[in-house]
Design a protein around this motif. Structure first.
Motif, PDB file in Angstrom:
ATOM      1  N   ALA A 193       0.832  -1.208   0.000  1.00  0.00           N
ATOM      2  CA  ALA A 193       0.000   0.000   0.000  1.00  0.00           C
ATOM      3  C   ALA A 193       0.864   1.256   0.000  1.00  0.00           C
ATOM      4  O   ALA A 193       0.558   2.239  -0.695  1.00  0.00           O
ATOM      5  N   SER A 194       1.939   1.231   0.757  1.00  0.00           N
ATOM      6  CA  SER A 194       2.851   2.371   0.791  1.00  0.00           C
ATOM      7  C   SER A 194       3.492   2.596  -0.570  1.00  0.00           C
ATOM      8  O   SER A 194       3.614   3.731  -1.049  1.00  0.00           O
ATOM      9  N   LEU A 195       3.916   1.512  -1.208  1.00  0.00           N
ATOM     10  CA  LEU A 195       4.541   1.617  -2.529  1.00  0.00           C
ATOM     11  C   LEU A 195       3.535   2.028  -3.601  1.00  0.00           C
ATOM     12  O   LEU A 195       3.909   2.625  -4.614  1.00  0.00           O
ATOM     13  N   LEU A 196       2.268   1.711  -3.384  1.00  0.00           N
ATOM     14  CA  LEU A 196       1.242   2.057  -4.351  1.00  0.00           C
ATOM     15  C   LEU A 196       0.963   3.556  -4.359  1.00  0.00           C
ATOM     16  O   LEU A 196       0.793   4.163  -5.422  1.00  0.00           O
ATOM     17  N   TYR A 197       0.914   4.165  -3.168  1.00  0.00           N
ATOM     18  CA  TYR A 197       0.489   5.560  -3.065  1.00  0.00           C
ATOM     19  C   TYR A 197       1.629   6.567  -2.978  1.00  0.00           C
ATOM     20  O   TYR A 197       1.638   7.571  -3.687  1.00  0.00           O
ATOM     21  N   LEU A 198       2.560   6.344  -2.080  1.00  0.00           N
ATOM     22  CA  LEU A 198       3.511   7.402  -1.743  1.00  0.00           C
ATOM     23  C   LEU A 198       4.429   7.826  -2.889  1.00  0.00           C
ATOM     24  O   LEU A 198       4.646   9.033  -3.081  1.00  0.00           O
ATOM     25  N   PRO A 199       4.983   6.905  -3.673  1.00  0.00           N
ATOM     26  CA  PRO A 199       5.932   7.334  -4.702  1.00  0.00           C
ATOM     27  C   PRO A 199       5.336   8.190  -5.815  1.00  0.00           C
ATOM     28  O   PRO A 199       6.088   8.863  -6.537  1.00  0.00           O
ATOM     29  N   ILE A 200       4.013   8.198  -5.976  1.00  0.00           N
ATOM     30  CA  ILE A 200       3.433   8.990  -7.071  1.00  0.00           C
ATOM     31  C   ILE A 200       3.128  10.420  -6.642  1.00  0.00           C
ATOM     32  O   ILE A 200       2.687  11.228  -7.459  1.00  0.00           O
ATOM     33  N   TYR A 201       3.398  10.749  -5.382  1.00  0.00           N
ATOM     34  CA  TYR A 201       3.113  12.105  -4.916  1.00  0.00           C
ATOM     35  C   TYR A 201       3.889  13.180  -5.673  1.00  0.00           C
ATOM     36  O   TYR A 201       3.290  14.212  -6.031  1.00  0.00           O
ATOM     37  N   PRO A 202       5.189  13.003  -5.950  1.00  0.00           N
ATOM     38  CA  PRO A 202       5.916  14.082  -6.643  1.00  0.00           C
ATOM     39  C   PRO A 202       5.317  14.451  -7.992  1.00  0.00           C
ATOM     40  O   PRO A 202       5.193  15.635  -8.321  1.00  0.00           O
ATOM     41  N   SER A 203       4.923  13.453  -8.773  1.00  0.00           N
ATOM     42  CA  SER A 203       4.382  13.741 -10.103  1.00  0.00           C
ATOM     43  C   SER A 203       3.025  14.426 -10.019  1.00  0.00           C
ATOM     44  O   SER A 203       2.725  15.356 -10.778  1.00  0.00           O
TER      45      SER A 203
ATOM     46  N   GLY B 219       0.185  19.926 -10.225  1.00  0.00           N
ATOM     47  CA  GLY B 219      -1.034  20.579  -9.741  1.00  0.00           C
ATOM     48  C   GLY B 219      -2.278  19.741  -9.928  1.00  0.00           C
ATOM     49  O   GLY B 219      -3.397  20.248  -9.760  1.00  0.00           O
ATOM     50  N   ASP B 220      -2.106  18.450 -10.274  1.00  0.00           N
ATOM     51  CA  ASP B 220      -3.270  17.591 -10.481  1.00  0.00           C
ATOM     52  C   ASP B 220      -4.088  17.433  -9.207  1.00  0.00           C
ATOM     53  O   ASP B 220      -5.326  17.401  -9.241  1.00  0.00           O
ATOM     54  N   LEU B 221      -3.408  17.333  -8.087  1.00  0.00           N
ATOM     55  CA  LEU B 221      -4.125  17.146  -6.826  1.00  0.00           C
ATOM     56  C   LEU B 221      -5.011  18.342  -6.504  1.00  0.00           C
ATOM     57  O   LEU B 221      -6.175  18.198  -6.139  1.00  0.00           O
ATOM     58  N   GLU B 222      -4.458  19.528  -6.638  1.00  0.00           N
ATOM     59  CA  GLU B 222      -5.236  20.728  -6.349  1.00  0.00           C
ATOM     60  C   GLU B 222      -6.401  20.885  -7.311  1.00  0.00           C
ATOM     61  O   GLU B 222      -7.480  21.342  -6.930  1.00  0.00           O
TER      62      GLU B 222
ATOM     63  N   ALA C  40      -0.185  11.759   2.446  1.00  0.00           N
ATOM     64  CA  ALA C  40       0.050  10.470   3.088  1.00  0.00           C
ATOM     65  C   ALA C  40      -1.082  10.107   4.042  1.00  0.00           C
ATOM     66  O   ALA C  40      -1.469   8.944   4.154  1.00  0.00           O
ATOM     67  N   GLN C  41      -1.623  11.111   4.732  1.00  0.00           N
ATOM     68  CA  GLN C  41      -2.731  10.859   5.642  1.00  0.00           C
ATOM     69  C   GLN C  41      -3.984  10.450   4.882  1.00  0.00           C
ATOM     70  O   GLN C  41      -4.653   9.472   5.232  1.00  0.00           O
ATOM     71  N   ALA C  42      -4.322  11.181   3.830  1.00  0.00           N
ATOM     72  CA  ALA C  42      -5.565  10.933   3.098  1.00  0.00           C
ATOM     73  C   ALA C  42      -5.538   9.614   2.344  1.00  0.00           C
ATOM     74  O   ALA C  42      -6.563   8.924   2.256  1.00  0.00           O
TER      75      ALA C  42
ATOM     76  N   ASN D 147       9.873   8.268   2.474  1.00  0.00           N
ATOM     77  CA  ASN D 147       9.688   9.696   2.699  1.00  0.00           C
ATOM     78  C   ASN D 147      10.577  10.547   1.789  1.00  0.00           C
ATOM     79  O   ASN D 147      10.098  11.473   1.125  1.00  0.00           O
ATOM     80  N   GLY D 148      11.862  10.236   1.753  1.00  0.00           N
ATOM     81  CA  GLY D 148      12.790  10.998   0.920  1.00  0.00           C
ATOM     82  C   GLY D 148      12.541  10.824  -0.566  1.00  0.00           C
ATOM     83  O   GLY D 148      12.331  11.809  -1.297  1.00  0.00           O
ATOM     84  N   PRO D 149      12.551   9.592  -1.072  1.00  0.00           N
ATOM     85  CA  PRO D 149      12.318   9.380  -2.511  1.00  0.00           C
ATOM     86  C   PRO D 149      10.968   9.910  -2.988  1.00  0.00           C
ATOM     87  O   PRO D 149      10.838  10.315  -4.147  1.00  0.00           O
ATOM     88  N   SER D 150       9.960   9.901  -2.115  1.00  0.00           N
ATOM     89  CA  SER D 150       8.632  10.381  -2.503  1.00  0.00           C
ATOM     90  C   SER D 150       8.456  11.877  -2.294  1.00  0.00           C
ATOM     91  O   SER D 150       7.370  12.416  -2.571  1.00  0.00           O
ATOM     92  N   GLN D 151       9.489  12.539  -1.768  1.00  0.00           N
ATOM     93  CA  GLN D 151       9.488  13.995  -1.573  1.00  0.00           C
ATOM     94  C   GLN D 151       8.303  14.452  -0.720  1.00  0.00           C
ATOM     95  O   GLN D 151       7.699  15.500  -0.969  1.00  0.00           O
ATOM     96  N   LEU D 152       8.006  13.679   0.309  1.00  0.00           N
ATOM     97  CA  LEU D 152       6.870  14.013   1.171  1.00  0.00           C
ATOM     98  C   LEU D 152       7.225  15.087   2.196  1.00  0.00           C
ATOM     99  O   LEU D 152       6.345  15.810   2.667  1.00  0.00           O
TER     100      LEU D 152
END
Length: 269
Positions: A30-40, A45-48, A74-76, A148-153
């Motif tokens: 689950a962590s690998l599914l969600y967290l690494p795509i945060y930077p892109s 601005g897709d999230l906003e 990460a929380q959501a 955390n680091g690689p995903s730029q969280l």
């Protein structure tokens, strides 16, 4: 069996090694599914854009208000959604099997025949549940810190600990509700219903509490709100997080005591 220290805990942990490994792998996935795509998503601005297109009540209910930040994302997506679901399922499953499932299979009567007292069974069942959840939550904590680091969280390690502890206590509450229901009824079905009911009602009350001013009071009765509204992943143990966690921990203690008393006073089928 009764001659060794914590016999029920030791036996339960030995039987649960594969299960703990499986749930740990699920949380890592689950962590690998969600967290690494945060930077892109965050950089473009897709999230906003997605959040701005949703009704404000729905944004607040889903916890998307701060999704453009690393902690909010990460929380959501992880702690407040898939991680919450996975850990609740694990906790309720283990809690339902601890006493209700053992009694239905006839194994509880065999355990008591070895000189283990009923309060001891209930207390050790609760401890075994707490230890198993601690292990898988520890794996989740490490996974988030590593990504955390690689995903730029930009998450603070201490805040990650706070968020994980909040999730741990929240899932433990549901699991202990299942243990207590099993001690009171001897039914695995009732155990699952009690544990799942705590989780579902907690999430529903949190959602309704964010819908309108008239229903805001429901959030005061939601363990999900107690755990996550102080935003421990963003604020750590500050901003009132300790109060909510202490309230959940207090309810956990009440459930453990109720399980010990309930099992002591009931005829084993």
């Amino acid at each position: 069996m009764a001659g060794s220290a914590l016999p029920v805990v030791r036996h339960t942990l030995r039987r649960s090694r594969v299960g703990m490994a499986g749930w740990s792998v699920g949380l890592i996935a689950a962590s690998l599914l969600y967290l690494p795509i945060y930077p892109s998503m965050g950089a473009t601005g897709d999230l906003e854009a997605v959040v701005s297109s949703l009704p404000s009540e729905l944004v607040t209910t889903l916890g998307f208000a701060s999704i453009s930040t690393g902690a909010g994302y990460a929380q959501a997506t992880l702690l407040g959604l898939l991680g919450f679901v996975l850990l609740t399922i694990a906790a309720v499953g283990w809690g339902a099997a601890a006493i209700g499932g053992e009694e239905e299979s006839g194994a509880l009567e065999l355990t008591l025949a070895h000189g283990v007292t009923r309060p001891q069974v209930a207390l050790e069942a609760a401890l075994a549940l707490a230890l198993r959840l601690a292990v898988v939550c520890g794996v989740l904590l490490v996974a988030v810190l590593v990504l955390n680091g690689p995903s730029q969280l930009g998450l603070t390690p201490g805040h990650v600990v706070a968020g994980t502890v909040a999730l741990y206590l929240l899932s433990l509450l549901s699991g202990l509700a299942a243990v207590t229901a099993g001690a009171a009824t001897g039914s695995r079905t009732a155990s699952v219903a009690a544990g799942a009911g705590i989780a579902v009602l907690g999430y529903a009350f949190n959602a309704l509490g964010h819908q309108a001013e008239a229903t805001r009071w429901l959030g005061h009765f939601s363990p999900y709100t107690w755990a996550f509204d102080p935003a421990p992943l963003a604020n750590g143990f500050g901003n009132g997080a300790w109060g909510g966690m202490a309230l959940i921990l207090g309810l956990c203690g009440v459930l453990v005591l109720a399980a010990a008393v309930g099992l002591s006073r009931r005829d084993i089928r």
